[in-house]
Design a protein around this motif. Structure first.
Motif, PDB file in Angstrom:
ATOM      1  N   SER A 285     -16.921  -6.513 -16.522  1.00 15.44           N
ATOM      2  CA  SER A 285     -15.782  -7.225 -16.095  1.00 15.44           C
ATOM      3  C   SER A 285     -15.195  -7.746 -17.714  1.00 15.44           C
ATOM      4  O   SER A 285     -13.707  -8.225 -18.209  1.00 15.44           O
ATOM      5  CB  SER A 285     -15.329  -8.540 -15.203  1.00 15.44           C
ATOM      6  OG  SER A 285     -15.828  -9.283 -15.027  1.00 15.44           O
ATOM      7  N   ALA A 286     -16.480  -8.116 -17.902  1.00 16.04           N
ATOM      8  CA  ALA A 286     -16.099  -8.792 -19.951  1.00 16.04           C
ATOM      9  C   ALA A 286     -16.297  -7.993 -20.753  1.00 16.04           C
ATOM     10  O   ALA A 286     -15.597  -8.123 -22.193  1.00 16.04           O
ATOM     11  CB  ALA A 286     -17.682  -9.687 -20.239  1.00 16.04           C
ATOM     12  N   TYR A 287     -16.497  -6.742 -20.358  1.00 19.84           N
ATOM     13  CA  TYR A 287     -16.439  -5.665 -21.424  1.00 19.84           C
ATOM     14  C   TYR A 287     -15.808  -4.463 -20.909  1.00 19.84           C
ATOM     15  O   TYR A 287     -15.465  -3.497 -21.863  1.00 19.84           O
ATOM     16  CB  TYR A 287     -18.085  -5.144 -21.337  1.00 19.84           C
ATOM     17  CG  TYR A 287     -18.922  -6.233 -21.998  1.00 19.84           C
ATOM     18  CD1 TYR A 287     -19.113  -6.730 -23.280  1.00 19.84           C
ATOM     19  CD2 TYR A 287     -19.912  -6.215 -20.629  1.00 19.84           C
ATOM     20  CE1 TYR A 287     -20.008  -7.683 -23.594  1.00 19.84           C
ATOM     21  CE2 TYR A 287     -20.296  -7.930 -20.654  1.00 19.84           C
ATOM     22  CZ  TYR A 287     -20.901  -8.405 -22.183  1.00 19.84           C
ATOM     23  OH  TYR A 287     -21.795  -8.796 -22.746  1.00 19.84           O
ATOM     24  N   CYS A 288     -14.848  -4.415 -20.432  1.00 18.03           N
ATOM     25  CA  CYS A 288     -13.782  -3.342 -20.097  1.00 18.03           C
ATOM     26  C   CYS A 288     -12.542  -4.044 -21.429  1.00 18.03           C
ATOM     27  O   CYS A 288     -12.664  -4.863 -21.548  1.00 18.03           O
ATOM     28  CB  CYS A 288     -13.359  -3.056 -18.341  1.00 18.03           C
ATOM     29  SG  CYS A 288     -12.762  -4.711 -18.034  1.00 18.03           S
ATOM     30  N   LEU A 289     -11.507  -2.684 -21.458  1.00 18.71           N
ATOM     31  CA  LEU A 289     -10.629  -2.990 -22.285  1.00 18.71           C
ATOM     32  C   LEU A 289      -9.485  -3.148 -21.442  1.00 18.71           C
ATOM     33  O   LEU A 289      -9.248  -1.422 -21.138  1.00 18.71           O
ATOM     34  CB  LEU A 289     -10.745  -1.784 -23.456  1.00 18.71           C
ATOM     35  CG  LEU A 289     -11.517  -1.836 -23.994  1.00 18.71           C
ATOM     36  CD1 LEU A 289     -12.024  -1.011 -25.310  1.00 18.71           C
ATOM     37  CD2 LEU A 289     -12.093  -3.330 -25.176  1.00 18.71           C
ATOM     38  N   PRO A 290      -8.692  -4.125 -21.138  1.00 12.97           N
ATOM     39  CA  PRO A 290      -9.477  -5.013 -21.553  1.00 12.97           C
ATOM     40  C   PRO A 290     -10.141  -5.664 -20.891  1.00 12.97           C
ATOM     41  O   PRO A 290     -10.136  -5.491 -19.714  1.00 12.97           O
ATOM     42  CB  PRO A 290      -7.723  -6.234 -22.065  1.00 12.97           C
ATOM     43  CG  PRO A 290      -6.722  -5.300 -21.220  1.00 12.97           C
ATOM     44  CD  PRO A 290      -7.153  -4.412 -20.629  1.00 12.97           C
ATOM     45  N   PRO A 291     -10.348  -7.048 -21.775  1.00 17.56           N
ATOM     46  CA  PRO A 291     -11.389  -7.982 -20.591  1.00 17.56           C
ATOM     47  C   PRO A 291     -10.910  -8.495 -19.248  1.00 17.56           C
ATOM     48  O   PRO A 291      -9.391  -8.570 -19.896  1.00 17.56           O
ATOM     49  CB  PRO A 291     -11.967  -8.478 -21.550  1.00 17.56           C
ATOM     50  CG  PRO A 291     -12.135  -8.080 -22.912  1.00 17.56           C
ATOM     51  CD  PRO A 291     -10.661  -7.248 -22.951  1.00 17.56           C
ATOM     52  N   LEU A 292     -11.237  -8.254 -18.637  1.00 18.16           N
ATOM     53  CA  LEU A 292     -10.860  -8.759 -17.131  1.00 18.16           C
ATOM     54  C   LEU A 292     -10.471  -9.720 -17.045  1.00 18.16           C
ATOM     55  O   LEU A 292     -11.503 -10.920 -16.492  1.00 18.16           O
ATOM     56  CB  LEU A 292     -11.057  -7.543 -16.471  1.00 18.16           C
ATOM     57  CG  LEU A 292     -10.075  -7.882 -14.487  1.00 18.16           C
ATOM     58  CD1 LEU A 292      -9.426  -6.791 -14.345  1.00 18.16           C
ATOM     59  CD2 LEU A 292     -11.411  -7.188 -13.746  1.00 18.16           C
ATOM     60  N   THR A 293      -8.985 -10.747 -16.568  1.00 16.57           N
ATOM     61  CA  THR A 293      -9.045 -11.967 -15.800  1.00 16.57           C
ATOM     62  C   THR A 293      -9.586 -11.662 -14.498  1.00 16.57           C
ATOM     63  O   THR A 293      -9.048 -10.839 -13.951  1.00 16.57           O
ATOM     64  CB  THR A 293      -7.967 -12.053 -16.020  1.00 16.57           C
ATOM     65  OG1 THR A 293      -7.403 -12.431 -17.917  1.00 16.57           O
ATOM     66  CG2 THR A 293      -7.798 -13.473 -15.243  1.00 16.57           C
ATOM     67  N   THR A 294     -10.789 -12.787 -13.726  1.00 17.56           N
ATOM     68  CA  THR A 294     -11.302 -12.533 -12.672  1.00 17.56           C
ATOM     69  C   THR A 294     -11.597 -14.019 -12.188  1.00 17.56           C
ATOM     70  O   THR A 294     -11.213 -14.880 -12.782  1.00 17.56           O
ATOM     71  CB  THR A 294     -11.958 -11.802 -12.890  1.00 17.56           C
ATOM     72  OG1 THR A 294     -12.638 -11.751 -11.435  1.00 17.56           O
ATOM     73  CG2 THR A 294     -13.164 -12.707 -13.630  1.00 17.56           C
ATOM     74  N   THR A 335      -3.988 -10.097 -18.255  1.00 14.43           N
ATOM     75  CA  THR A 335      -2.573 -11.032 -17.474  1.00 14.43           C
ATOM     76  C   THR A 335      -2.306 -11.440 -19.159  1.00 14.43           C
ATOM     77  O   THR A 335      -2.235 -12.010 -20.460  1.00 14.43           O
ATOM     78  CB  THR A 335      -3.410 -11.350 -16.314  1.00 14.43           C
ATOM     79  OG1 THR A 335      -4.015 -12.849 -17.000  1.00 14.43           O
ATOM     80  CG2 THR A 335      -3.523 -11.343 -15.397  1.00 14.43           C
ATOM     81  N   GLY A 336      -1.112 -11.701 -18.554  1.00 10.60           N
ATOM     82  CA  GLY A 336       0.163 -12.838 -19.759  1.00 10.60           C
ATOM     83  C   GLY A 336       1.312 -12.508 -19.073  1.00 10.60           C
ATOM     84  O   GLY A 336       1.413 -12.344 -18.263  1.00 10.60           O
ATOM     85  N   PRO A 337       2.066 -12.793 -19.669  1.00  8.05           N
ATOM     86  CA  PRO A 337       3.631 -13.123 -19.706  1.00  8.05           C
ATOM     87  C   PRO A 337       3.906 -12.013 -18.820  1.00  8.05           C
ATOM     88  O   PRO A 337       4.180 -10.629 -19.442  1.00  8.05           O
ATOM     89  CB  PRO A 337       4.120 -13.956 -20.748  1.00  8.05           C
ATOM     90  CG  PRO A 337       3.458 -14.022 -21.821  1.00  8.05           C
ATOM     91  CD  PRO A 337       1.926 -13.058 -21.504  1.00  8.05           C
ATOM     92  N   VAL A 338       5.030 -11.465 -17.856  1.00 10.59           N
ATOM     93  CA  VAL A 338       6.316 -11.250 -17.518  1.00 10.59           C
ATOM     94  C   VAL A 338       6.792 -10.555 -19.057  1.00 10.59           C
ATOM     95  O   VAL A 338       7.415 -10.765 -19.588  1.00 10.59           O
ATOM     96  CB  VAL A 338       7.163 -11.191 -16.578  1.00 10.59           C
ATOM     97  CG1 VAL A 338       8.273  -9.804 -16.044  1.00 10.59           C
ATOM     98  CG2 VAL A 338       6.782 -11.721 -15.901  1.00 10.59           C
ATOM     99  N   PRO A 339       6.194  -8.846 -18.718  1.00 16.24           N
ATOM    100  CA  PRO A 339       7.122  -7.768 -20.002  1.00 16.24           C
ATOM    101  C   PRO A 339       8.592  -8.672 -20.401  1.00 16.24           C
ATOM    102  O   PRO A 339       9.332  -8.340 -19.138  1.00 16.24           O
ATOM    103  CB  PRO A 339       6.931  -6.817 -19.914  1.00 16.24           C
ATOM    104  CG  PRO A 339       6.167  -6.224 -18.141  1.00 16.24           C
ATOM    105  CD  PRO A 339       6.331  -7.748 -17.568  1.00 16.24           C
ATOM    106  N   ALA A 340       8.747  -8.090 -21.530  1.00 16.18           N
ATOM    107  CA  ALA A 340      10.373  -8.321 -21.937  1.00 16.18           C
ATOM    108  C   ALA A 340      11.209  -6.624 -20.968  1.00 16.18           C
ATOM    109  O   ALA A 340      11.150  -6.429 -20.882  1.00 16.18           O
ATOM    110  CB  ALA A 340      10.834  -8.061 -23.016  1.00 16.18           C
TER     111      ALA A 340
END
Length: 341
Positions: A285-294, A335-340
């Motif tokens: 999970s740390a090495y996938c792209l992008p690294p995974l929030t878990t 993971t990040g904010p809701v897309p605009a």
């Protein structure tokens, strides 16, 4: 020095160390009860003679097999590696071997036929059950060794449990995504009725309620099977949704990694277009792209605790309580904010 034509024996160690055979035995099995000088003398004699403990003879004297059996669903799943390492670490210190049996290796055979022959004291001294889908009647037979359940659990099986806090993990996942402003969140669950699925769903719904969101409808979840392939295949359905979610919480990292692969192959960016998070913190999970929030659970610790409880039960101690180990949120780049809009 011992005769080189035969293996060194405990009598050779005792003679070289200048102590009795009983003292050598105590220094090996319980070094804390002998003096430091005696322990060092015995260790030096062992090194000089090349003596190794005859575990077969010891087990015969103690009327034990010398091994603990772990029942694992789908041994190829990388999730179990750290749990098994933790179990093995504790057992090794006691001179016990870890035997691992994949409960799904022969799918055409019923578990009662395949597993029952191993569940007796002639095959193992204790059993750690990591498969929550097994029938509790499988263990209800004469001569079944002491049991401990770990990670997953079987309703109706009277055996202590060592679990991660799956409910809290689900809640943390929901709150992380809602704190980023997500309101259309898809839940990619494990198999229906699986103990982990039920607990993580309970926590996820609790987190949504804490954020003031309504109870999700049937279209807000997809039942999966904990595999990366299923996550990849589920991406096609997500891409075709007319009102696509802005975030997906997956009940394990393998499904999340497969989902990311499918979404990116379909033209979406993670997390710019859609956020994805998993559960377990397996190594990849740390090495996938992008690294995974878990959600990180401490699997080696869980394995060690399960082994410690089993050893206590093998000593005849009565243990019925469950142990729940904490989890925490591990934020990475998926993971990040809701897309605009």
């Amino acid at each position: 020095m011992p005769d080189q034509a035969r293996p060194p024996r405990i009598h050779d160690v005792a003679k070289l160390a200048g102590v009795s055979v009983a003292t050598v035995s105590r220094a090996i099995s319980n070094p804390s009860i002998v003096s430091e000088a005696t322990r060092k003398a015995v260790e030096a004699a062992i090194a000089q003679t090349g003596y190794t403990l005859n575990f077969t003879a010891r087990n015969l004297r103690q009327q034990q097999v010398g091994g603990v059996l772990a029942l694992v669903p789908k041994l190829a799943n990388p999730f179990f590696s750290e749990i098994l390492a933790g179990i093995s670490e504790v057992l090794r210190k006691k001179g016990l071997s870890l035997l691992v049996l994949d409960t799904t290796a022969v799918p055409e055979q019923p578990a009662m036929t395949m597993l029952a022959p191993y569940l007796n004291r002639s095959r193992s001294d204790g059993v750690i059950v990591l498969d929550g889908s097994l029938d509790p009647r499988l263990f209800d037979q004469p001569g079944c060794p002491p049991l401990v359940q770990a990670c997953e659990w079987i309703e109706g099986l009277e055996a202590p449990r060592v679990l991660a806090d799956n409910v809290e993990g689900g809640r943390l996942a929901a709150r992380h995504l809602t704190d980023h402003g997500h309101r259309r969140i898809l839940h990619l669950t494990g198999p229906r009725g699986n103990s982990l699925t039920v607990a993580r769903r309970e926590g996820f719904l609790r987190g949504l309620a804490e954020a003031g969101l309504p109870i999700p409808g049937p279209a807000d979840s997809i039942e999966g099977n904990f595999t990366a392939r299923f996550g990849r295949d589920a991406a096609a359905g997500v891409l075709d949704m007319p009102d696509r979610p802005t975030a997906v919480f997956c009940d394990n990292d393998e499904m999340a990694i497969g989902l990311i692969h499918g979404l990116v192959s379909g033209g979406l960016r993670v997390p710019q277009d859609i956020s994805v998070m998993g559960f377990d913190n397996i190594e990849m999970s740390a090495y996938c792209l992008p690294p995974l929030t878990t959600i990180r659970q401490y699997r080696a610790r869980l394995g060690r605790r399960a082994a410690e409880l089993l050893l206590a039960r093998m000593r005849g101690e009565t243990i019925t309580d469950s142990t729940t180990l904490g989890v925490d949120l591990l934020v990475r780049d998926s993971t990040g904010p809701v897309p605009a809009v």
